[in-house]
Write a protein that holds these residues in place. Structure first.
Motif, PDB file in Angstrom:
ATOM      1  N   ALA A 127      24.475  -1.157 -60.011  1.00 21.60           N
ATOM      2  CA  ALA A 127      24.795  -2.377 -60.761  1.00 21.60           C
ATOM      3  C   ALA A 127      26.284  -2.572 -60.983  1.00 21.60           C
ATOM      4  O   ALA A 127      26.750  -3.710 -61.128  1.00 21.60           O
ATOM      5  CB  ALA A 127      24.069  -2.350 -62.110  1.00 21.60           C
ATOM      6  N   ARG A 128      27.050  -1.480 -61.010  1.00 23.06           N
ATOM      7  CA  ARG A 128      28.464  -1.568 -61.372  1.00 23.06           C
ATOM      8  C   ARG A 128      29.253  -2.549 -60.493  1.00 23.06           C
ATOM      9  O   ARG A 128      30.047  -3.354 -61.011  1.00 23.06           O
ATOM     10  CB  ARG A 128      29.072  -0.169 -61.329  1.00 23.06           C
ATOM     11  CG  ARG A 128      30.304  -0.001 -62.214  1.00 23.06           C
ATOM     12  CD  ARG A 128      30.641   1.468 -62.376  1.00 23.06           C
ATOM     13  NE  ARG A 128      29.632   2.175 -63.138  1.00 23.06           N
ATOM     14  CZ  ARG A 128      29.040   3.285 -62.750  1.00 23.06           C
ATOM     15  NH1 ARG A 128      29.329   3.825 -61.583  1.00 23.06           N
ATOM     16  NH2 ARG A 128      28.142   3.866 -63.520  1.00 23.06           N
ATOM     17  N   PRO A 129      29.097  -2.545 -59.161  1.00 20.15           N
ATOM     18  CA  PRO A 129      29.854  -3.506 -58.344  1.00 20.15           C
ATOM     19  C   PRO A 129      29.496  -4.956 -58.646  1.00 20.15           C
ATOM     20  O   PRO A 129      30.344  -5.850 -58.495  1.00 20.15           O
ATOM     21  CB  PRO A 129      29.465  -3.123 -56.903  1.00 20.15           C
ATOM     22  CG  PRO A 129      28.994  -1.718 -56.979  1.00 20.15           C
ATOM     23  CD  PRO A 129      28.344  -1.596 -58.321  1.00 20.15           C
ATOM     24  N   VAL A 130      28.267  -5.204 -59.052  1.00 20.29           N
ATOM     25  CA  VAL A 130      27.864  -6.563 -59.408  1.00 20.29           C
ATOM     26  C   VAL A 130      28.677  -7.056 -60.600  1.00 20.29           C
ATOM     27  O   VAL A 130      29.143  -8.207 -60.633  1.00 20.29           O
ATOM     28  CB  VAL A 130      26.355  -6.620 -59.716  1.00 20.29           C
ATOM     29  CG1 VAL A 130      25.941  -8.026 -60.166  1.00 20.29           C
ATOM     30  CG2 VAL A 130      25.547  -6.183 -58.507  1.00 20.29           C
ATOM     31  N   HIS A 131      28.866  -6.199 -61.580  1.00 18.68           N
ATOM     32  CA  HIS A 131      29.666  -6.570 -62.754  1.00 18.68           C
ATOM     33  C   HIS A 131      31.108  -6.878 -62.354  1.00 18.68           C
ATOM     34  O   HIS A 131      31.703  -7.849 -62.842  1.00 18.68           O
ATOM     35  CB  HIS A 131      29.639  -5.444 -63.783  1.00 18.68           C
ATOM     36  CG  HIS A 131      28.278  -5.144 -64.332  1.00 18.68           C
ATOM     37  ND1 HIS A 131      27.415  -6.120 -64.752  1.00 18.68           N
ATOM     38  CD2 HIS A 131      27.630  -3.959 -64.536  1.00 18.68           C
ATOM     39  CE1 HIS A 131      26.299  -5.564 -65.200  1.00 18.68           C
ATOM     40  NE2 HIS A 131      26.403  -4.261 -65.069  1.00 18.68           N
ATOM     41  N   ARG A 132      31.669  -6.080 -61.471  1.00 18.51           N
ATOM     42  CA  ARG A 132      33.050  -6.316 -61.050  1.00 18.51           C
ATOM     43  C   ARG A 132      33.179  -7.655 -60.314  1.00 18.51           C
ATOM     44  O   ARG A 132      34.146  -8.397 -60.529  1.00 18.51           O
ATOM     45  CB  ARG A 132      33.522  -5.170 -60.153  1.00 18.51           C
ATOM     46  CG  ARG A 132      33.741  -3.849 -60.890  1.00 18.51           C
ATOM     47  CD  ARG A 132      34.587  -2.891 -60.074  1.00 18.51           C
ATOM     48  NE  ARG A 132      33.899  -2.472 -58.847  1.00 18.51           N
ATOM     49  CZ  ARG A 132      33.195  -1.349 -58.749  1.00 18.51           C
ATOM     50  NH1 ARG A 132      33.080  -0.547 -59.799  1.00 18.51           N
ATOM     51  NH2 ARG A 132      32.611  -1.020 -57.617  1.00 18.51           N
ATOM     52  N   LEU A 133      32.227  -7.964 -59.449  1.00 16.16           N
ATOM     53  CA  LEU A 133      32.274  -9.226 -58.709  1.00 16.16           C
ATOM     54  C   LEU A 133      32.134 -10.425 -59.641  1.00 16.16           C
ATOM     55  O   LEU A 133      32.847 -11.430 -59.495  1.00 16.16           O
ATOM     56  CB  LEU A 133      31.155  -9.249 -57.669  1.00 16.16           C
ATOM     57  CG  LEU A 133      31.328  -8.313 -56.463  1.00 16.16           C
ATOM     58  CD1 LEU A 133      30.024  -8.215 -55.682  1.00 16.16           C
ATOM     59  CD2 LEU A 133      32.456  -8.812 -55.560  1.00 16.16           C
ATOM     60  N   ALA A 134      31.230 -10.352 -60.610  1.00 16.47           N
ATOM     61  CA  ALA A 134      31.039 -11.457 -61.546  1.00 16.47           C
ATOM     62  C   ALA A 134      32.282 -11.684 -62.381  1.00 16.47           C
ATOM     63  O   ALA A 134      32.699 -12.830 -62.617  1.00 16.47           O
ATOM     64  CB  ALA A 134      29.832 -11.182 -62.434  1.00 16.47           C
ATOM     65  N   LEU A 135      32.906 -10.579 -62.843  1.00 19.12           N
ATOM     66  CA  LEU A 135      34.123 -10.711 -63.649  1.00 19.12           C
ATOM     67  C   LEU A 135      35.251 -11.329 -62.839  1.00 19.12           C
ATOM     68  O   LEU A 135      35.967 -12.224 -63.319  1.00 19.12           O
ATOM     69  CB  LEU A 135      34.537  -9.333 -64.172  1.00 19.12           C
ATOM     70  CG  LEU A 135      35.810  -9.278 -65.022  1.00 19.12           C
ATOM     71  CD1 LEU A 135      35.663 -10.142 -66.274  1.00 19.12           C
ATOM     72  CD2 LEU A 135      36.147  -7.842 -65.412  1.00 19.12           C
ATOM     73  N   ALA A 136      35.431 -10.890 -61.586  1.00 16.01           N
ATOM     74  CA  ALA A 136      36.495 -11.421 -60.737  1.00 16.01           C
ATOM     75  C   ALA A 136      36.291 -12.906 -60.451  1.00 16.01           C
ATOM     76  O   ALA A 136      37.265 -13.674 -60.340  1.00 16.01           O
ATOM     77  CB  ALA A 136      36.558 -10.641 -59.425  1.00 16.01           C
ATOM     78  N   ALA A 137      35.025 -13.325 -60.361  1.00  9.34           N
ATOM     79  CA  ALA A 137      34.733 -14.732 -60.080  1.00  9.34           C
ATOM     80  C   ALA A 137      34.708 -15.592 -61.339  1.00  9.34           C
ATOM     81  O   ALA A 137      34.617 -16.826 -61.250  1.00  9.34           O
ATOM     82  CB  ALA A 137      33.397 -14.844 -59.364  1.00  9.34           C
ATOM     83  N   GLY A 138      34.798 -14.954 -62.509  1.00  9.03           N
ATOM     84  CA  GLY A 138      34.730 -15.704 -63.759  1.00  9.03           C
ATOM     85  C   GLY A 138      33.374 -16.338 -63.986  1.00  9.03           C
ATOM     86  O   GLY A 138      33.258 -17.369 -64.646  1.00  9.03           O
ATOM     87  N   ARG A 139      32.323 -15.701 -63.475  1.00 10.04           N
ATOM     88  CA  ARG A 139      30.965 -16.235 -63.579  1.00 10.04           C
ATOM     89  C   ARG A 139      30.116 -15.318 -64.456  1.00 10.04           C
ATOM     90  O   ARG A 139      30.341 -14.096 -64.517  1.00 10.04           O
ATOM     91  CB  ARG A 139      30.325 -16.338 -62.192  1.00 10.04           C
ATOM     92  CG  ARG A 139      31.119 -17.214 -61.199  1.00 10.04           C
ATOM     93  CD  ARG A 139      30.630 -18.637 -61.220  1.00 10.04           C
ATOM     94  NE  ARG A 139      29.290 -18.744 -60.659  1.00 10.04           N
ATOM     95  CZ  ARG A 139      29.027 -18.817 -59.343  1.00 10.04           C
ATOM     96  NH1 ARG A 139      30.017 -18.746 -58.456  1.00 10.04           N
ATOM     97  NH2 ARG A 139      27.779 -18.975 -58.925  1.00 10.04           N
TER      98      ARG A 139
END
Length: 492
Positions: free
Chosen positions: A231-243
């Motif tokens: 799950a950790r990479p999903v959190h990083r991607l969402a944060l980077a996209a501001g979503r």
């Protein structure tokens, strides 16, 4: 005016005694000052002193200790970033290789044993002071049971590193006492032979009772850690996209077989508008959607919410399904008065998963045949015996249902040897993080009876519970509330 109820305390000599409740607020304040002075003289940590307040001691000493234990969980979460509670929090923070929190260098076997013992001590404190408040509520009954005081004294001294077993014995003894049985702890014979735990009598009926706690499944803990890694990479991607997104997955394979970037690839495709919000493949099925902030913002406008808690997850995704493990990350504003609580959340991502593969379910659904075999060796041969097995689990409804079926089948052809074992009770405790605003943790409890072999002997303790008042219980099982059949037994 009754300010509080009697409390159980241990004196300087190690003897346990009942302290009368404070009858006035000034008396409660005096006790708070005296307790604080005593603790300061012992050099205790400053955080403990925060709980020597009159409003806490007005009820009884138990509530002060209970609040202090809750603060330990808060500090463990703040130092690790975990959102778990109870035994799961202890296992993930103080267990593992290496643990997230280490109390020493762990370079020698002795140091590693010390780390393990400390984890057991914290786990036991959570069990004693956060869960079985029934011991405190029924203290008078407990002290009326011959041998109970000695067991409690041993729990506070010699058995402090492994307190779960002693607590379980006290709860089982109380259950028999409440049901009208003459109850007494069996005399121990250290160095001579292992004996059963309790002797109970009602009229002409006599039973020998043995209590065992079953070790938690290490597979469950490893699966939870692996889920967090995915799950950790999903959190990083969402944060980077501001979503702010919610991803839910039902895996069809063991998590160790899932590629490291499996969830990340699906999240990346969704965030880049190149992928659908639903997929199904050989690894499982999943969905992704945007978080609806309506409910979360409505509540946060009026109240602070513990960050990462099940209540926070529920506000973000609409409901909290206890069959799923959840991982959450986000940008948030801590409350001014409670630093672990959020007064605002600006961005969040939640990943919920469960494993429905047959292999994973079977590994988590560990039956207790071996545990019963050990208990049987401690039962006498001159009277019928019953074994209570305590099972703490957070494996989910599928695994718990399979475990129940396996235990039932295993007991049907179990060989009790020379003993007269007739019944086995499975005492199932399923810790869950509560979604109520005034709770941080709760327990679902199920008591299931299993007949050993073929006989007509009636079970000694039908319809009992250990933590929950019997008047507030329902037929059925916590892993399948709609199924009333498995545990609905005729009254005897």
């Amino acid at each position: 005016m009754d300010i509080g109820s009697p409390s159980l305390v241990e004196g300087l000599t190690g003897a346990i005694s009942v302290v009368e409740a404070a009858q006035t607020l000034p008396e409660a304040q005096r006790r708070a000052r005296e307790l604080r002075a005593d603790l300061e003289g012992r050099g205790v940590h400053a955080d403990v002193l925060k709980f020597c307040r009159a409003e806490l001691l007005a009820d009884d000493y138990f509530h002060a200790v209970q609040e202090a234990v809750k603060s330990v969980a808060d500090k463990m979460r703040s130092r690790t970033g975990l959102t778990d509670d109870g035994a799961s929090l202890v296992d993930r923070a103080l267990g593992g290789e290496p643990p997230l929190l280490a109390i020493n260098a762990r370079t020698t076997g002795s140091q590693r044993s010390e780390q393990s013992g400390f984890a057991n001590l914290v786990r036991g404190a959570f069990g004693m002071f956060r869960n079985p408040t029934r011991i405190g509520e029924e203290l008078t009954k407990l002290l009326a049971i011959p041998g109970a005081e000695d067991r409690a004294r041993r729990l506070m001294n010699a058995d402090r590193s492994q307190p779960d077993g002693g607590l379980f014995e006290l709860l089982v003894a109380l259950a028999y006492y409440r049901d009208g049985w003459e109850t007494a702890f069996a005399p121990e014979r250290p160095g001579v032979a292992k004996t059963h735990d309790l002797n109970v009598r009602k009229g002409r009926s006599r039973w020998a009772v043995e209590c065992k706690r079953m070790d938690r499944s290490s597979y469950e803990a490893r699966e939870r850690v692996r889920g967090e890694e995915l799950a950790r990479p999903v959190h990083r991607l969402a944060l980077a996209a501001g979503r702010s997104i919610y991803m839910q997955i039902a895996f069809d394979a063991e998590l160790d077989a899932i590629p490291d970037d499996y969830l990340a690839l699906h999240a990346s495709a969704y965030l880049g508008a190149a992928g659908a919000n639903y997929w199904s493949d050989e690894h499982g099925i999943g969905t992704i959607r945007e978080i609806d902030w309506t409910l979360a913002r409505e509540v946060l406008a009026e109240d602070d919410v513990y960050y990462g808690s099940s209540r926070m997850v529920e506000l973000l995704i609409g409901r909290y399904d206890h069959d799923f493990a959840h991982s959450m990350s986000g940008k948030w504003l801590p409350s001014r008065t409670r630093p672990f609580w959020a007064s605002a959340v600006y961005q969040a991502s939640v990943v919920g998963w469960r494993n429905q593969s047959a292999t994973a379910i079977r590994k988590k659904a560990k039956h207790f045949r071996a545990t019963v075999a050990k208990a049987t060796a401690q039962l006498p041969t001159d009277q019928p015996g019953v074994v209570h097995v305590g099972v703490e689990t957070w494996a989910g409804s599928l695994a718990d249902g399979v475990r129940h079926l396996l235990n039932k089948l295993e007991m049907m052809d179990f060989d009790p040897g020379m003993s007269r074992l007739r019944w086995v009770y499975g005492e199932y405790f399923a810790p869950e993080v509560s979604t109520r605003s005034d709770e941080s943790w709760a327990i679902e409890e199920t008591s299931a009876s299993y007949r050993v072999g073929s006989h007509r002997t009636r079970e000694p303790l039908p319809y009992h519970m250990l933590l929950t008042p019997e008047a507030k219980t329902n037929h059925g099982v916590h892993w399948d509330p709609a199924n009333q059949y498995p545990l609905k037994r005729p009254r005897t």
